[in-house]
Design a protein around this motif. Structure first.
Motif, PDB file in Angstrom:
ATOM      1  N   MET A  62       0.978  -0.754  -0.001  1.00 28.55           N
ATOM      2  CA  MET A  62       0.273  -0.236   0.487  1.00 28.55           C
ATOM      3  C   MET A  62       0.712   1.273  -0.169  1.00 28.55           C
ATOM      4  SD  MET A  62      -3.086   1.099   2.767  1.00 28.55           S
ATOM      5  CE  MET A  62      -4.264   0.016   1.732  1.00 28.55           C
ATOM      6  N   ARG A  63       0.345   2.362  -0.721  1.00 27.24           N
ATOM      7  CA  ARG A  63       1.797   3.303  -0.399  1.00 27.24           C
ATOM      8  C   ARG A  63       0.709   4.512  -0.240  1.00 27.24           C
ATOM      9  NH1 ARG A  63       2.764   6.718  -6.486  1.00 27.24           N
ATOM     10  NH2 ARG A  63       4.884   7.108  -5.750  1.00 27.24           N
ATOM     11  N   PHE A  64       1.404   5.179   0.937  1.00 28.10           N
ATOM     12  CA  PHE A  64       1.052   6.569   2.178  1.00 28.10           C
ATOM     13  C   PHE A  64       2.584   7.621   1.646  1.00 28.10           C
ATOM     14  CE2 PHE A  64       0.771   2.197   4.154  1.00 28.10           C
ATOM     15  CZ  PHE A  64       0.008   1.909   3.976  1.00 28.10           C
ATOM     16  N   VAL A  65       0.988   8.594   1.899  1.00 26.47           N
ATOM     17  CA  VAL A  65       2.126   9.882   2.796  1.00 26.47           C
ATOM     18  C   VAL A  65       2.170   9.941   4.018  1.00 26.47           C
ATOM     19  CG1 VAL A  65       1.939  12.247   2.746  1.00 26.47           C
ATOM     20  CG2 VAL A  65       0.600  11.176   0.462  1.00 26.47           C
ATOM     21  N   PHE A 118      10.403  -0.272   4.587  1.00 27.63           N
ATOM     22  CA  PHE A 118       9.521   0.641   3.159  1.00 27.63           C
ATOM     23  C   PHE A 118      10.717   0.841   1.710  1.00 27.63           C
ATOM     24  CE2 PHE A 118       9.256   2.246   8.055  1.00 27.63           C
ATOM     25  CZ  PHE A 118       7.542   1.705   7.526  1.00 27.63           C
ATOM     26  N   GLN A 119       9.078   0.156   1.018  1.00 29.75           N
ATOM     27  CA  GLN A 119       9.617   0.184  -0.374  1.00 29.75           C
ATOM     28  C   GLN A 119       9.442   1.928  -1.197  1.00 29.75           C
ATOM     29  OE1 GLN A 119       6.856  -2.173   0.032  1.00 29.75           O
ATOM     30  NE2 GLN A 119       8.262  -2.894   0.474  1.00 29.75           N
ATOM     31  N   ASN A 120      10.549   2.201  -1.762  1.00 39.73           N
ATOM     32  CA  ASN A 120       9.888   3.184  -3.145  1.00 39.73           C
ATOM     33  C   ASN A 120       9.459   4.725  -2.705  1.00 39.73           C
ATOM     34  OD1 ASN A 120       9.401   1.650  -5.814  1.00 39.73           O
ATOM     35  ND2 ASN A 120       7.401   0.349  -4.877  1.00 39.73           N
ATOM     36  N   VAL A 121      10.844   4.911  -1.886  1.00 39.82           N
ATOM     37  CA  VAL A 121      10.882   6.260  -0.224  1.00 39.82           C
ATOM     38  C   VAL A 121      10.821   7.240  -1.122  1.00 39.82           C
ATOM     39  CG1 VAL A 121      11.767   7.119   1.798  1.00 39.82           C
ATOM     40  CG2 VAL A 121      10.735   4.565   1.336  1.00 39.82           C
ATOM     41  N   ILE A 122       9.991   8.571  -1.444  1.00 39.97           N
ATOM     42  CA  ILE A 122      10.232   9.766  -1.543  1.00 39.97           C
ATOM     43  C   ILE A 122      10.358  10.960  -1.218  1.00 39.97           C
ATOM     44  CG2 ILE A 122       9.507  11.064  -3.489  1.00 39.97           C
ATOM     45  CD1 ILE A 122       7.761   8.977  -5.179  1.00 39.97           C
ATOM     46  N   THR A 123      10.993  11.772  -0.878  1.00 39.07           N
ATOM     47  CA  THR A 123      10.731  12.852   0.219  1.00 39.07           C
ATOM     48  C   THR A 123      10.768  13.634  -0.607  1.00 39.07           C
ATOM     49  OG1 THR A 123      13.333  12.810   0.494  1.00 39.07           O
ATOM     50  CG2 THR A 123      12.704  11.583   1.442  1.00 39.07           C
ATOM     51  N   ILE A 182       6.327  10.026   0.184  1.00 39.07           N
ATOM     52  CA  ILE A 182       5.413   8.973  -0.061  1.00 39.07           C
ATOM     53  C   ILE A 182       6.313   7.828  -0.123  1.00 39.07           C
ATOM     54  CG2 ILE A 182       4.429   8.555  -2.019  1.00 39.07           C
ATOM     55  CD1 ILE A 182       4.475  12.105  -2.531  1.00 39.07           C
ATOM     56  N   LEU A 183       5.447   6.833   0.095  1.00 37.00           N
ATOM     57  CA  LEU A 183       6.378   5.238   0.817  1.00 37.00           C
ATOM     58  C   LEU A 183       5.268   3.987  -0.139  1.00 37.00           C
ATOM     59  CD1 LEU A 183       6.285   4.063   3.257  1.00 37.00           C
ATOM     60  CD2 LEU A 183       7.570   5.548   4.189  1.00 37.00           C
ATOM     61  N   LEU A 218       2.890  11.903  -6.623  1.00 35.34           N
ATOM     62  CA  LEU A 218       2.150  10.227  -6.004  1.00 35.34           C
ATOM     63  C   LEU A 218       1.573   9.955  -7.256  1.00 35.34           C
ATOM     64  CD1 LEU A 218      -0.908  11.166  -3.097  1.00 35.34           C
ATOM     65  CD2 LEU A 218       1.120   8.783  -3.149  1.00 35.34           C
ATOM     66  N   GLU A 219       1.145  10.882  -8.140  1.00 38.72           N
ATOM     67  CA  GLU A 219       0.808  10.383  -9.275  1.00 38.72           C
ATOM     68  C   GLU A 219       2.177  10.063 -10.340  1.00 38.72           C
ATOM     69  OE1 GLU A 219      -2.120  11.144 -11.294  1.00 38.72           O
ATOM     70  OE2 GLU A 219      -2.940  11.968  -9.295  1.00 38.72           O
ATOM     71  N   LYS A 220       2.913   9.697 -10.140  1.00 36.97           N
ATOM     72  CA  LYS A 220       4.932   9.719 -11.014  1.00 36.97           C
ATOM     73  C   LYS A 220       4.059   7.340 -10.064  1.00 36.97           C
ATOM     74  CE  LYS A 220       7.361  13.239  -9.997  1.00 36.97           C
ATOM     75  NZ  LYS A 220       8.208  14.077 -11.535  1.00 36.97           N
ATOM     76  N   PRO A 221       4.974   6.861 -11.668  1.00 31.39           N
ATOM     77  CA  PRO A 221       4.830   5.658 -11.303  1.00 31.39           C
ATOM     78  C   PRO A 221       5.774   5.668 -10.501  1.00 31.39           C
ATOM     79  CG  PRO A 221       5.290   6.507 -13.360  1.00 31.39           C
ATOM     80  CD  PRO A 221       5.092   7.903 -12.694  1.00 31.39           C
ATOM     81  N   ILE A 222       5.232   3.968  -9.737  1.00 26.27           N
ATOM     82  CA  ILE A 222       6.852   3.409  -8.858  1.00 26.27           C
ATOM     83  C   ILE A 222       7.403   2.559  -9.374  1.00 26.27           C
ATOM     84  CG2 ILE A 222       6.756   1.651  -7.039  1.00 26.27           C
ATOM     85  CD1 ILE A 222       3.686   2.084  -6.142  1.00 26.27           C
ATOM     86  N   MET A 223       8.698   3.004  -9.245  1.00 25.50           N
ATOM     87  CA  MET A 223       9.776   2.114  -9.749  1.00 25.50           C
ATOM     88  C   MET A 223      10.590   1.574  -8.871  1.00 25.50           C
ATOM     89  SD  MET A 223      10.328   4.617 -12.437  1.00 25.50           S
ATOM     90  CE  MET A 223      10.286   5.778 -13.327  1.00 25.50           C
ATOM     91  N   GLU A 224      10.013   0.170  -9.279  1.00 24.01           N
ATOM     92  CA  GLU A 224      10.857  -0.781  -8.304  1.00 24.01           C
ATOM     93  C   GLU A 224      12.134  -1.037  -8.534  1.00 24.01           C
ATOM     94  OE1 GLU A 224       8.985  -2.849  -6.414  1.00 24.01           O
ATOM     95  OE2 GLU A 224       6.538  -1.397  -7.500  1.00 24.01           O
TER      96      GLU A 224
END
Length: 175
Positions: free
Chosen positions: A1-4, A32-37, A45-46, A169-175
Motif C-alpha cells: 500500500m502507498r502512504f504519505v 519500506f519501498q519506493n521511498v520518495i522525499t 511518500i512510500l 503520488l501521480e508518478k509511476p512507482i519505480m521498482e
C-alpha cells in the motif's frame, strides 16, 4: 500500500536534523519501498506492507532509534485518504494576500468551522484547513482553535507543498 508520511518539526531551527537521502536508505532497510522525499521538512511518500497504524509506529520507532528524536510526531495517510483530504479543500481560491495551511491529523475529525479575526478554520476528515487573511503565517496563532477539535498532535503544510505531494503520488512507482 502507498502512504504519505508527514514528520513534524524535522530540520527546523537546527533541531531534529535528518538528511533525507540517509532517511530513504535507512527506511529501505526497515521494509519500506519506493521511498520518495520532498524538500527537507519531513515529507515522504512510500510503499509498505503495513497498515497506517503500523507505518506510524515503525516510523516513530525508527526516528527514535536511528536519529535520537524523542517522541517524534508522525502523521500517516494512505494514498486514498490523502487524495480525498485534498479534494475536500473548502478554499479552492486563495488571494495573493492570503495563505492556506493544512494541518494533518492521524484519525478522523468531526466536520466543523470556526471564524476568527485572522483566519477561517474548517475541520474535515484527516485535516484542518486554515485560510489565513495574511501572508505572515506565523502571526496567526492556530493552536488554540485546533485544540478545540483535537488534543493530538497535528503537522501543518502549506497548499503548495500539499499539492506537490499529490503530484508525486501521480508518478509511476519505480521498482
Amino acid at each position: 500500500m502507498r502512504f504519505v508520511v508527514l514528520l513534524r518539526a524535522v530540520n527546523v531551527g537546527g533541531h531534529n536534523k535528518i538528511k533525507m537521502a540517509e532517511l530513504r536508505e535507512s527506511l529501505a532497510k526497515e521494509g519500506f519501498q519506493n521511498v520518495i522525499t520532498y524538500i527537507q521538512s519531513g515529507n515522504l511518500i512510500l510503499n509498505a506492507p503495513f497498515n497506517e497504524a503500523e507505518v506510524r509506529t515503525k516510523m516513530e520507532q525508527h526516528l527514535e532509534a536511528y536519529y535520537a528524536i524523542k517522541n517524534p510526531i508522525v502523521v500517516v495517510l494512505n494514498e486514498e485518504a490523502y487524495r480525498l483530504t485534498l479534494a475536500e479543500n473548502p478554499f479552492p481560491i486563495i488571494s495573493e494576500s492570503e495563505r492556506l495551511m493544512i494541518f494533518f491529523h492521524n484519525g478522523h475529525l468531526p466536520n466543523a468551522k470556526i471564524e476568527t479575526a485572522d483566519a477561517i478554520y474548517v475541520a474535515s476528515g484527516a485535516a484542518i484547513f486554515v485560510k489565513m487573511f495574511t501572508t505572515k503565517v506565523h502571526e496567526v496563532k492556530t493552536d488554540k482553535v485546533i485544540k478545540t477539535w483535537t488534543e493530538e498532535a497535528v503537522t501543518g503544510r502549506n497548499l503548495k507543498t500539499s499539492e506537490k505531494l499529490l503530484d508525486l503520488l501521480e508518478k509511476p512507482i519505480m521498482e
